[in-house]
Design an enzyme around this catalytic site. Structure first.
Site, PDB file in Angstrom:
ATOM      1  N   HIS A 195      -8.611  13.430  11.958  1.00 40.98           N
ATOM      2  CA  HIS A 195      -9.404  12.028  11.716  1.00 40.98           C
ATOM      3  C   HIS A 195      -9.832  11.627  10.582  1.00 40.98           C
ATOM      4  O   HIS A 195     -10.160  10.488   9.970  1.00 40.98           O
ATOM      5  CB  HIS A 195     -10.340  11.975  12.962  1.00 40.98           C
ATOM      6  CG  HIS A 195     -11.427  12.830  12.551  1.00 40.98           C
ATOM      7  ND1 HIS A 195     -11.438  14.182  12.805  1.00 40.98           N
ATOM      8  CD2 HIS A 195     -12.751  12.757  12.264  1.00 40.98           C
ATOM      9  CE1 HIS A 195     -12.561  14.701  12.525  1.00 40.98           C
ATOM     10  NE2 HIS A 195     -13.441  13.680  12.202  1.00 40.98           N
ATOM     11  N   ASP A 196     -10.090  12.628   9.533  1.00 37.93           N
ATOM     12  CA  ASP A 196     -10.607  12.542   8.254  1.00 37.93           C
ATOM     13  C   ASP A 196      -9.485  12.652   7.038  1.00 37.93           C
ATOM     14  O   ASP A 196      -9.784  12.458   5.887  1.00 37.93           O
ATOM     15  CB  ASP A 196     -11.735  13.632   8.087  1.00 37.93           C
ATOM     16  CG  ASP A 196     -12.882  13.312   8.793  1.00 37.93           C
ATOM     17  OD1 ASP A 196     -13.349  12.093   9.028  1.00 37.93           O
ATOM     18  OD2 ASP A 196     -13.748  14.347   8.843  1.00 37.93           O
TER      19      ASP A 196
ATOM     20  N   GLU B 130     -16.067  23.558  11.509  1.00 39.13           N
ATOM     21  CA  GLU B 130     -15.755  22.894  10.160  1.00 39.13           C
ATOM     22  C   GLU B 130     -16.482  23.190   9.180  1.00 39.13           C
ATOM     23  O   GLU B 130     -17.688  22.894   9.124  1.00 39.13           O
ATOM     24  CB  GLU B 130     -15.812  21.144  10.363  1.00 39.13           C
ATOM     25  CG  GLU B 130     -15.170  20.416   9.081  1.00 39.13           C
ATOM     26  CD  GLU B 130     -15.696  19.105   9.372  1.00 39.13           C
ATOM     27  OE1 GLU B 130     -15.051  18.170   8.644  1.00 39.13           O
ATOM     28  OE2 GLU B 130     -16.719  18.653   9.889  1.00 39.13           O
TER      29      GLU B 130
ATOM     30  N   ASP C  34     -16.825  17.813  20.455  1.00 43.36           N
ATOM     31  CA  ASP C  34     -17.314  18.068  19.128  1.00 43.36           C
ATOM     32  C   ASP C  34     -18.756  18.105  19.081  1.00 43.36           C
ATOM     33  O   ASP C  34     -19.370  17.254  19.886  1.00 43.36           O
ATOM     34  CB  ASP C  34     -17.015  16.445  18.575  1.00 43.36           C
ATOM     35  CG  ASP C  34     -16.246  16.944  17.172  1.00 43.36           C
ATOM     36  OD1 ASP C  34     -17.014  17.430  16.258  1.00 43.36           O
ATOM     37  OD2 ASP C  34     -15.371  15.976  16.710  1.00 43.36           O
TER      38      ASP C  34
ATOM     39  N   ASP D 239     -18.924  20.341  13.976  1.00 43.19           N
ATOM     40  CA  ASP D 239     -18.849  19.429  12.815  1.00 43.19           C
ATOM     41  C   ASP D 239     -19.679  19.838  11.572  1.00 43.19           C
ATOM     42  O   ASP D 239     -20.911  20.484  11.644  1.00 43.19           O
ATOM     43  CB  ASP D 239     -19.488  18.138  13.006  1.00 43.19           C
ATOM     44  CG  ASP D 239     -19.296  16.979  12.072  1.00 43.19           C
ATOM     45  OD1 ASP D 239     -18.076  16.547  11.965  1.00 43.19           O
ATOM     46  OD2 ASP D 239     -20.270  16.432  11.629  1.00 43.19           O
TER      47      ASP D 239
END
Length: 557
Positions: free
Chosen positions: A327-328, A254, A98, A199
């Site tokens: 995860h979100d 993302e 990440d 991210d």
């Protein structure tokens, strides 16, 4: 369309804090992940995406990084990380890390220097501004509630933080910042990783002058000034030129708020930016006028329209990422399926969708077991900063506690973060200590041990779906065509590559429904490749009774 390994791969996302604890402190760690590599190999996934394991004060569960080239003590050591990479590569799997470079932690060495004085050499690594009329420099809202600015007493200026106040935004206009980031990326790639998930990467370029956002509130959504900003493509092309183009690796960005048209700039095969993006249009399908926490019912027609739009508009231009949770996001079987009576059937149906569209499928840990959302009894049992900030803000605005808790049960990020359910022993085999976040109590009957032993389990269905992608190129590269666009119960489509044609039929609901293959689709027979029910020998596709949440993948003759 170029053929590449990352188009043909299936990615598995690990959220390290919740995957496997090896030392009894209640927190998942890298040695814990290493102990489960055979499980991942059995599932058949090709790539592991590791959510952040870097040094961090952990204000936002590791997405606030204080040292990009160190490992968080709770997760282990760099030697443990080296063993993880070796363990994956020796099993034929790849690792993507990440990359969080829109912001750092406020405890990063750069920021500690930056805040010392206005003329510090690192001052311009971050976005500092004077206040206006005794207030913040502009009216932008933080994505985690409140103002996106924090006053720093040392110099009397404000710094920008689009997320938590402990996550100051980096100033990408500063060439030195970009060079530091590229050097760090190169360092990891030289260690042997296979790519990056980036991210909120479309937030790194802000509009000059940082204008006020429109809106009636004290703080308003400034997204139009920091998402897909004026220099975003220039920065990504520079990153690609300086770093990514020198390695055979994958990148996924993302990118909240992108349309297919905008996405084609990020992922166009001739553009030299990213391989694919995560877009969130589908993730907003059940969000009302007040955004995420204002939950409204979703409709299949809208779901199909969004999925099809992305399939059609990136066809031949760029590559899709395929996911229904991470995860979100809440657990997909609770959100788009039925996490009660038809949990297994609906989990398999949703998996069939994700693994038969054009794009790279992403599995979020526990999805392959049919893990569900959780309903904790009290707010104190929740840990997520976004959830806790929202609760405080909504209570101050007069919302009832019961009303807010219902939104949390449905949309809260901790739904995805409850620890992995390995077996039915205390704490689900995740830890011998006290888990950092409470277990979902249903681990006693939803767990990996049960799934591995049951040949008809969700896990084994995923394993077969992954195998099918390896056996049938049409699933990876075939053209997508939507059928029965107006049908509000069934999602059906074909995938075509040369002479090979697949028909995918999905009943999205618990009620039986009849499927009628349109007359313009000719066929002389159908062979089942996979399905969550047995395929009836005398089936007629011009009038097929579909059972609750039925999914069929058929090879048409």
């Amino acid at each position: 369309m170029k053929k590449t390994w990352w188009k043909e791969s299936v990615v598995y996302q690990i959220y390290p804090r919740s995957f496997q604890d090896s030392n009894g402190d209640g927190i998942g760690d890298i040695p814990g992940i290493i102990s489960r590599l055979d499980y991942l190999q059995k599932l058949g996934v090709d790539v592991i995406w590791l959510s952040p394991v870097y040094e961090s004060p952990n204000d936002d569960n590791g997405y606030d990084i204080s040292n990009y080239q160190g490992i968080m003590n709770e997760f282990g050591t760099m030697a443990d990380w080296d063993r993880l990479l070796e363990g994956l590569h020796s099993r034929g799997m790849k690792l993507i890390m990440d990359l969080v470079v829109n912001h750092t932690s406020d405890e990063h060495a750069w920021f500690l220097e930056s805040r010392k004085s206005k003329d510090n050499a690192y001052r311009d690594y971050y976005i500092w501004r004077d206040g206006k009329d005794g207030k913040e420099p502009n009216n932008w809202a933080s994505i985690f509630s409140g103002s996106a600015w924090k006053l720093d007493e040392t110099t009397g200026q404000y710094y920008l933080h689009l997320f938590s106040s402990k996550q100051p935004d980096l100033n990408w206009e500063n060439e030195k910042v970009r060079r530091e980031v590229y050097d760090m990326m190169t360092w990891w790639l030289d260690k042997g990783i296979d790519g990056f998930r980036m991210d909120v990467i479309n937030m790194i370029s802000k509009v000059e002058g940082l204008p006020d956002a429109a809106g009636e509130g004290k703080y308003n959504d400034g997204g139009k000034y920091f998402m897909n900003g004026p220099r975003i493509h220039e920065f990504l092309q520079e990153m690609n030129r300086e770093v990514m183009s020198k390695y055979d690796v994958m990148t996924v960005g993302e990118t909240p708020g992108v349309s297919p048209d905008e996405a084609s700039f990020f992922v166009g095969e001739d553009r030299g930016e990213l391989n694919m993006v995560f877009q969130f249009e589908l993730m907003d399908i059940d969000s009302g006028p007040e955004a995420k926490w204002n939950v409204i019912p979703w409709k299949l027609a809208g779901f199909k329209q969004i999925m099809s739009k992305w399939q059609y508009e990136l066809e031949g231009k760029g590559w899709n990422s395929l996911f229904l949770n991470n995860h979100d996001q809440p657990r997909m079987v609770s959100r788009f399926g039925d996490d009660g009576k038809y949990r297994k059937e609906s989990a398999k149906m949703l998996a069939t969708l994700l693994h038969t569209l054009q794009g790279t499928p992403y599995i979020y840990q526990g999805e392959e077991l049919g893990m569900t959302n959780v309903r904790f009894d009290t707010l104190e049992e929740y840990k997520d900063i976004e959830t806790l900030n929202m609760f405080r803000e909504y209570r101050e605005a007069g919302r009832s506690e019961a009303q807010i808790m219902e939104s949390i049960y449905y949309k809260g990020r901790d739904n995805a973060r409850t620890p992995m359910q390995w077996d039915d022993s205390p704490n689900g085999g995740f830890t011998t200590g006290t888990p950092w976040l409470k277990m979902n109590p249903n681990y006693v009957h939803i767990n990996a041990k049960e799934s591995l032993e049951d040949p008809d389990s969700i896990f084994h269905y995923y394993r077969r779906l992954i195998e099918l992608r390896k056996q049938h190129e049409v699933i990876v590269y075939g053209k997508y065509d939507l059928l029965l666009e107006e049908n509000d119960r069934i999602y059906a489509y074909t995938r075509t590559l040369g002479e090979e044609r697949l028909l995918i039929i999905l009943n999205f609901f618990a009620e039986p429904v009849t499927f009628h293959l349109p007359d313009n689709v000719q066929y002389n027979g159908a062979e089942q490749l996979i399905g969550n029910y047995e395929w009836p020998a005398e089936a007629n596709l011009r009038g097929l009774e579909l059972r609750p949440y039925e999914a069929q993948v058929l090879k048409l003759k």
